[in-house]
Design an enzyme around this catalytic site. Structure first.
Site, PDB file in Angstrom:
ATOM      1  CB  SER A 117       1.137  -5.215  -6.770  1.00  0.00           C
ATOM      2  OG  SER A 117       1.293  -6.493  -7.325  1.00  0.00           O
ATOM      3  CE1 TYR A 141      -2.016  -7.289  -2.829  1.00  0.00           C
ATOM      4  CE2 TYR A 141      -1.324  -8.086  -4.984  1.00  0.00           C
ATOM      5  CZ  TYR A 141      -1.045  -7.406  -3.812  1.00  0.00           C
ATOM      6  OH  TYR A 141       0.198  -6.839  -3.627  1.00  0.00           O
ATOM      7  CE  LYS A 145      -1.348  -3.622  -2.668  1.00  0.00           C
ATOM      8  NZ  LYS A 145      -0.673  -2.822  -1.652  1.00  0.00           N
TER       9      LYS A 145
HETATM   10  N1  LIG Z   1       5.998  -9.382  -1.437  1.00  0.00           N
HETATM   11  C1  LIG Z   1       5.781  -9.120  -2.719  1.00  0.00           C
HETATM   12  O1  LIG Z   1       6.282  -9.842  -3.601  1.00  0.00           O
HETATM   13  C2  LIG Z   1       4.944  -7.916  -3.146  1.00  0.00           C
HETATM   14  C3  LIG Z   1       4.786  -7.657  -4.524  1.00  0.00           C
HETATM   15  C4  LIG Z   1       4.046  -6.543  -4.919  1.00  0.00           C
HETATM   16  C5  LIG Z   1       3.485  -5.708  -3.951  1.00  0.00           C
HETATM   17  N2  LIG Z   1       3.630  -5.979  -2.632  1.00  0.00           N
HETATM   18  C6  LIG Z   1       3.030  -5.066  -1.644  1.00  0.00           C
HETATM   19  O2  LIG Z   1       4.059  -4.686  -0.726  1.00  0.00           O
HETATM   20  C7  LIG Z   1       3.470  -4.414   0.535  1.00  0.00           C
HETATM   21  C8  LIG Z   1       4.218  -5.172   1.616  1.00  0.00           C
HETATM   22  O3  LIG Z   1       4.180  -6.558   1.336  1.00  0.00           O
HETATM   23  P1  LIG Z   1       5.039  -7.606   2.180  1.00  0.00           P
HETATM   24  O4  LIG Z   1       5.466  -8.658   1.225  1.00  0.00           O
HETATM   25  O5  LIG Z   1       6.042  -6.915   2.990  1.00  0.00           O
HETATM   26  O6  LIG Z   1       3.880  -8.216   3.096  1.00  0.00           O
HETATM   27  P2  LIG Z   1       3.833  -8.443   4.683  1.00  0.00           P
HETATM   28  O7  LIG Z   1       2.576  -9.170   4.949  1.00  0.00           O
HETATM   29  O8  LIG Z   1       5.128  -9.028   5.145  1.00  0.00           O
HETATM   30  O9  LIG Z   1       3.734  -6.961   5.243  1.00  0.00           O
HETATM   31  C9  LIG Z   1       2.545  -6.243   5.414  1.00  0.00           C
HETATM   32  C10 LIG Z   1       2.637  -5.529   6.747  1.00  0.00           C
HETATM   33  O10 LIG Z   1       1.489  -4.716   6.929  1.00  0.00           O
HETATM   34  C11 LIG Z   1       0.897  -4.995   8.197  1.00  0.00           C
HETATM   35  N3  LIG Z   1      -0.540  -4.751   8.040  1.00  0.00           N
HETATM   36  C12 LIG Z   1      -1.408  -5.419   7.243  1.00  0.00           C
HETATM   37  N4  LIG Z   1      -2.635  -4.879   7.322  1.00  0.00           N
HETATM   38  C13 LIG Z   1      -2.537  -3.838   8.191  1.00  0.00           C
HETATM   39  C14 LIG Z   1      -3.451  -2.870   8.683  1.00  0.00           C
HETATM   40  N5  LIG Z   1      -4.738  -2.861   8.294  1.00  0.00           N
HETATM   41  N6  LIG Z   1      -3.009  -1.931   9.554  1.00  0.00           N
HETATM   42  C15 LIG Z   1      -1.710  -1.926   9.959  1.00  0.00           C
HETATM   43  N7  LIG Z   1      -0.795  -2.804   9.523  1.00  0.00           N
HETATM   44  C16 LIG Z   1      -1.201  -3.755   8.649  1.00  0.00           C
HETATM   45  C17 LIG Z   1       1.282  -6.423   8.514  1.00  0.00           C
HETATM   46  O11 LIG Z   1       1.271  -6.739   9.903  1.00  0.00           O
HETATM   47  C18 LIG Z   1       2.698  -6.499   7.929  1.00  0.00           C
HETATM   48  O12 LIG Z   1       3.679  -6.054   8.852  1.00  0.00           O
HETATM   49  C19 LIG Z   1       1.989  -4.760   0.427  1.00  0.00           C
HETATM   50  O13 LIG Z   1       1.287  -3.558   0.163  1.00  0.00           O
HETATM   51  C20 LIG Z   1       1.947  -5.684  -0.775  1.00  0.00           C
HETATM   52  O14 LIG Z   1       0.692  -5.633  -1.410  1.00  0.00           O
HETATM   53  C21 LIG Z   1       4.350  -7.077  -2.201  1.00  0.00           C
END
Ligand SMILES: NC(=O)c1ccc[n+]([C@@H]2O[C@H](COP(=O)([O-])OP(=O)(O)OC[C@H]3O[C@@H](n4cnc5c(N)ncnc54)[C@H](O)[C@@H]3O)[C@@H](O)[C@H]2O)c1
Length: 322
Positions: A117, A141, A145
């Site tokens: 991120s 957070y 990362k």
């Molecule tokens: N959305 C953003 O703007 C953004 C920006 C930078 C980084 N990220 C990273 O992208 C990734 C996905 O984010 P997202 O926006 O899709 O979030 P999200 O919450 O929609 O997706 C996360 C998924 O992981 C699953 N999950 C969480 N903990 C778990 C565990 N311990 N075991 C198994 N499954 C688990 C959840 O059920 C969910 O389906 C994350 O790593 C997040 O840190 C997101």
């Protein structure tokens, strides 16, 4: 060759699953469904419901599906929540990753990608953030990362795994309305929520040192984020031994909160005249990616515009809230 996609039922994960399947790749999803939804997965994609912390389950999945690469997308992602619950974030995001890496290394997996991120940069004091910009995360957070990137790099070197960490900037939009972001943690859905309630969108501070005084970010369409994963997978398949990459995913275009409000107003036809409230602690004035390295290394560039992001996100919002 099968790829394990952790967090594949989430907002970004489901887009990555879809892009991988469209690119003809075999995938299996591991997701604990804490924020994920199985309905997001295309027909025929196997879903194993369980946690990244469950080593025995991981061993079984890696073996049964003969997994040769991992896309580790699962994580907890709310900055504010991580400040209140650091132990939970370190357990889920660092210990969860460590367990997945250990299982993968022991199963002989040689390709690993981590969702990282822009939060690793904290408050960067530069106009354009390159991968060489010093990392100084401002929240547990962001720390999880950055530690995750180090862990992946160390294990990759020690166990002969090709590794890629993708630092996503501000992700928005949806490939289809059903895949829209269910959370209300980012600017676009936060504005949708307010205008839907007939309230003015909130602007957290308009006295930043930017041209219109509001914060500037780099927004990227989630479908572009997904194709970046496919490009990274191609690279990891072609050259697992020689790949150790940390790459920004952004458009390289700064957009202020006021500029985003104007686009949202145009796309939705709603009034987006804002109410200005005080700054939120820890919000940097400007965070804009350089996407030069990912273009050079993987031949990837973003395709979708700000209007594409907002109109697809709005379609997704309406499916979810009507
Ligand atoms: N959305 C953003 O703007 C953004 C920006 C930078 C980084 N990220 C990273 O992208 C990734 C996905 O984010 P997202 O926006 O899709 O979030 P999200 O919450 O929609 O997706 C996360 C998924 O992981 C699953 N999950 C969480 N903990 C778990 C565990 N311990 N075991 C198994 N499954 C688990 C959840 O059920 C969910 O389906 C994350 O790593 C997040 O840190 C997101």
């Amino acid at each position: 060759m099968t790829w394990l996609i952790t967090g594949g039922a989430g907002f970004i994960g489901a887009h990555v699953v879809r892009a991988m399947v469209e690119d003809g790749r075999g995938v299996v999803v591991l997701d604990d469904l804490s924020t994920g939804d199985p309905a997001r997965l295309p027909d025929g994609v196997p879903l194993v419901e369980g946690s990244t912390l469950d080593r025995a389950l991981l061993d079984r999945v890696l073996k049964e599906h003969q997994v040769s690469g991992v896309l580790h997308i699962a994580a907890k992602k709310q900055v504010g929540e991580s400040v209140e619950q650091p132990l939970r974030y370190y357990r889920e995001n660092v210990e969860g990753l460590r367990v997945v890496l250990e299982a993968a290394a022991e199963a002989g997996v040689r390709r690993f990608l981590l969702s990282s991120s822009a939060a690793v940069y904290g408050m960067p004091d530069v106009d354009i953030v390159t991968e060489a910009t010093p990392c100084a995360p401002m929240s547990p957070y962001g720390e999880t990362k950055l530690i995750g990137e180090w862990l992946v790099r160390g294990v990759g070197r020690a166990h002969g795994m090709g590794t890629v960490a993708l630092r996503y900037f501000n992700v928005a939009g949806a490939a289809t309305a059903e895949l829209g972001d269910p959370g209300v943690f980012n600017l676009v859905p936060m504005v949708f929520e307010r205008i839907d309630e007939g309230l003015p969108p909130l602007v957290f501070g308009d006295d930043y040192p930017t041209p219109d005084g509001t914060c500037i970010r780099d927004y990227i369409h989630v479908a572009d984020v997904a194709t970046a994963h496919v490009a990274a997978v191609r690279r990891l398949e072609a050259d697992p031994d020689g790949t150790e990459l940390v790459l920004n995913i952004g458009r390289g275009a700064g957009v202020s909160v006021r500029e985003m409000l104007a686009v949202i107003g145009r796309v939705t036809g709603r009034d987006t005249a804002a109410e200005v409230v005080s700054r939120r602690p820890g919000d940097p004035a400007r965070v804009v990616a350089s996407a030069d390295l990912i273009t050079r290394e993987l031949g990837w560039t973003a395709e979708f515009s700000l209007e594409d992001m907002v109109s697809s996100a709005w379609a997704g919002w309406q499916v979810r809230h009507r």
